[in-house]
Design an enzyme around this catalytic site. Structure first.
Site, mmCIF file in Angstrom:
data_model
loop_
_atom_site.group_PDB
_atom_site.id
_atom_site.type_symbol
_atom_site.label_atom_id
_atom_site.label_comp_id
_atom_site.label_asym_id
_atom_site.label_seq_id
_atom_site.Cartn_x
_atom_site.Cartn_y
_atom_site.Cartn_z
ATOM 1 N N THR A 61 6.689 83.356 69.030
ATOM 2 C CA THR A 61 7.690 84.322 69.439
ATOM 3 C C THR A 61 8.927 83.583 69.911
ATOM 4 O O THR A 61 8.830 82.541 70.505
ATOM 5 C CB THR A 61 7.146 85.241 70.555
ATOM 6 O OG1 THR A 61 8.097 86.246 70.824
ATOM 7 C CG2 THR A 61 6.859 84.480 71.818
ATOM 8 N N ASN A 100 21.553 96.408 73.546
ATOM 9 C CA ASN A 100 21.287 96.493 72.116
ATOM 10 C C ASN A 100 22.249 97.421 71.389
ATOM 11 O O ASN A 100 22.432 97.298 70.176
ATOM 12 C CB ASN A 100 19.834 96.919 71.887
ATOM 13 C CG ASN A 100 18.876 95.776 72.141
ATOM 14 O OD1 ASN A 100 18.727 94.889 71.320
ATOM 15 N ND2 ASN A 100 18.253 95.770 73.313
ATOM 16 N N SER A 147 28.764 92.906 68.769
ATOM 17 C CA SER A 147 30.102 92.597 69.280
ATOM 18 C C SER A 147 30.040 91.687 70.501
ATOM 19 O O SER A 147 31.050 91.144 70.894
ATOM 20 C CB SER A 147 30.832 93.882 69.639
ATOM 21 O OG SER A 147 30.094 94.638 70.575
ATOM 22 N N THR A 178 21.258 83.759 73.149
ATOM 23 C CA THR A 178 22.023 84.846 72.528
ATOM 24 C C THR A 178 22.279 85.902 73.606
ATOM 25 O O THR A 178 23.254 85.819 74.324
ATOM 26 C CB THR A 178 21.273 85.426 71.315
ATOM 27 O OG1 THR A 178 19.919 85.726 71.683
ATOM 28 C CG2 THR A 178 21.281 84.441 70.154
ATOM 29 N N LYS A 194 14.532 80.179 74.075
ATOM 30 C CA LYS A 194 15.446 81.299 74.165
ATOM 31 C C LYS A 194 14.724 82.542 73.679
ATOM 32 O O LYS A 194 13.773 82.481 72.906
ATOM 33 C CB LYS A 194 16.721 81.063 73.361
ATOM 34 C CG LYS A 194 16.572 80.974 71.852
ATOM 35 C CD LYS A 194 16.450 82.290 71.092
ATOM 36 C CE LYS A 194 17.561 83.251 71.420
ATOM 37 N NZ LYS A 194 17.340 84.553 70.700
ATOM 38 N N GLU A 254 15.901 91.398 77.867
ATOM 39 C CA GLU A 254 17.073 92.281 77.861
ATOM 40 C C GLU A 254 16.831 93.479 78.777
ATOM 41 O O GLU A 254 15.931 94.286 78.555
ATOM 42 C CB GLU A 254 17.349 92.755 76.435
ATOM 43 C CG GLU A 254 17.839 91.641 75.527
ATOM 44 C CD GLU A 254 17.920 92.034 74.073
ATOM 45 O OE1 GLU A 254 18.428 91.224 73.288
ATOM 46 O OE2 GLU A 254 17.474 93.144 73.721
#
Length: 488
Positions: free
Chosen positions: A261, A483, A488, A227, A250, A340
């Site tokens: 997790t 985040n 989008s 993702t 992932k 991230e």
């Protein structure tokens, strides 16, 4: 010195100054009807001495070099095929966003269903996890897994469980599985609260993933399940008897363990009793995936699955156990490095903790989840008081009577706190500590892991106790940007 509340306050003043079900013997039931479109590479399937991932990945100069490494190391175990496909859908909840991309991944046991599969799920379950738990409690053999990204199918409008089951039924029908939908395990990851585009997945994307099934490499699955991940994650190990273990995972945000997790899938061709495989997986997860954190937020979709085709005899259960842990440990480290906005990976080594391994991991995660510690490391600022303060906060709350008279702290291998006081004298120390952080820094937008370095923090309580290693990441502007724009 005892860790009373007053001790915690005193340390703060110093800072200011300076789960799952089991299985049994593998049942291997060959079936005559198989997907005719599965392709195979005889050169890859013929030998079991192909490339494995290194325990510590090498440094890479380009994305292409990293991709090639994983493709070769991802050679599938015997009896597995992987296929992926892309599609589009329009979210009922946010139609103004227009057509959005979605991917489906199908993992197929080509020679028949198996009872030898294990799973660990999050405690706060979304719809796919509820279906998965039902598969386990029902004792259903598995012959396929179907995974979609973009939509997590968690608390959606409508019936999310029925939506997941409809996709499983479509996969079972396309593959002509004798066990039907009950032999297919679903997983979803992505936006929480959106309806699963079951029609698009069942009628278009999943069937095309089945058409793309191949028995060469698991790399396509590692790539398709992403993702916000910046790059795919894959680890592999070949045992001395030729048994192969390959895992993909992932996860980049919402990484905080609670039984499991993120999403992880581990395939092996070993013959192993399902109860033993479950024990191995649970232990491996506790020592790896349950010892990492990126942001402290638990996902409602977290799943780790280990599945055995049973096509090869196993010479050593201990060797399989070690290989399973090595794959899980590598994937968990990859998740944090690919977190991230991750600019640094933090490795906390805790020694002689005066409590259980579970509590030692809690303390480690408390440390790596501290916003002050994260921000200091992000800026290559050796503000060592923040590290001590985070430890003091945890111990004051949960172990207020424990002595820390023998506790010592190290950063980058250098002692920074010992015998109740900091050991920080001179500009050379500051420069050394900052240099250690800078050396471990990652690029803001790296689309492959350029190195495998860590910001090393050591916490030794002295005496005797539990030893654990916990991984975490810093906090950067990029994390906020990712985040803020996630849907989008």
């Amino acid at each position: 010195m005892m860790f009373t509340k007053s001790t915690a306050l005193a340390l703060a003043a110093i800072v200011a100054l300076s789960n799952v079900n089991a299985f049994s013997t593998s049942i291997h039931q060959p079936i005559t009807s198989k997907a005719a479109h599965i392709t195979s590479s005889s050169s890859l399937q013929a030998a079991n001495n192909g490339l494995d991932t290194d325990t510590t990945l090498p440094s890479f100069s380009t994305k292409e070099e990293y991709t090639s490494y994983l493709q070769k190391a991802g050679r599938l175990p015997s009896g597995f095929a992987v296929g992926t496909a892309k599609g589009t859908f329009v979210s009922v909840e946010a139609p103004a966003l227009g057509p959005l991309p979605i991917k489906a991944t199908v993992i197929h046991l080509t020679e028949g269903p198996t009872d030898s599969w294990a799973a660990v799920f999050t405690k706060q379950s979304g719809c796919p996890v509820k279906v998965g738990k039902a598969r386990l409690s029902g004792g259903h053999p598995l012959q396929a897994l179907v995974i979609n990204n973009k939509v997590s199918n968690v608390c959606p409008g409508g019936d999310g469980i029925a939506a997941a089951e409809s996709v499983c039924a479509a996969v079972a029908s396309s593959l002509n599985l004798p066990g039907g939908a009950n032999s297919v395990l679903p997983s979803s990851t992505g936006v929480i609260g959106w309806r699963l585009p079951a029609k698009e997945l069942a009628e278009d994307v999943a069937p095309r993933a089945i058409e793309a099934l191949q028995t060469e490499s698991a790399y396509a699955a590692a790539e398709a399940i992403m993702t916000t991940d910046r790059y795919p994650k894959l680890r592999s190990k070949t045992l001395s008897d030729g048994v192969r273990v390959v895992g993909v995972a992932k996860g980049a945000g919402m990484i905080e363990p609670n039984m499991a997790t993120m999403l992880g899938y581990i395939m092996t061709d070993a013959t192993i009793e399902k109860s033993k495989l479950q024990t191995m997986l649970t232990e491996a997860c506790n020592r790896s995936f349950n010892s990492i954190s990126v942001d402290g937020d638990e996902s409602t979709s977290d799943t780790v699955v280990a599945i055995a085709s049973g096509l090869k005899p196993l010479s050593s259960e201990d060797e399989l156990k070690d290989a399973l842990f090595e794959v899980c440990e590598g994937l968990s480290a990859d998740l944090v490095r690919n977190g991230e906005g991750t600019g640094h990976v933090i490795r906390v080594t805790i020694s002689n903790f005066p409590g259980s391994e579970y509590d030692a991991r809690r303390m480690g995660r408390h440390l790596v989840n501290s916003p002050l510690v994260k921000c200091a490391i992000s800026g290559n600022d050796p503000n060592t008081g923040r590290i001590a303060g985070a430890i003091g906060s945890f111990m004051g709350k949960f172990f207020p009577t424990e002595s820390v008279a023998e506790m010592s702290l190290t950063l980058g291998g250098r002692t920074i706190f010992n015998n109740g006081q900091f050991v920080l004298e001179g500009d050379a120390v500051e420069k050394e500590l900052s240099g250690h952080m800078s050396d471990a820094q990652l690029g803001e937008h790296d689309d492959f892991p350029k190195h495998q370095k860590f910001v090393e923090i050591g916490v030794d309580f002295g005496g005797s106790g539990s030893d654990v290693i916990v991984l975490g990441s810093d906090l950067t502007k990029e994390y906020v940007e990712v985040n803020a724009d996630y849907r989008s």
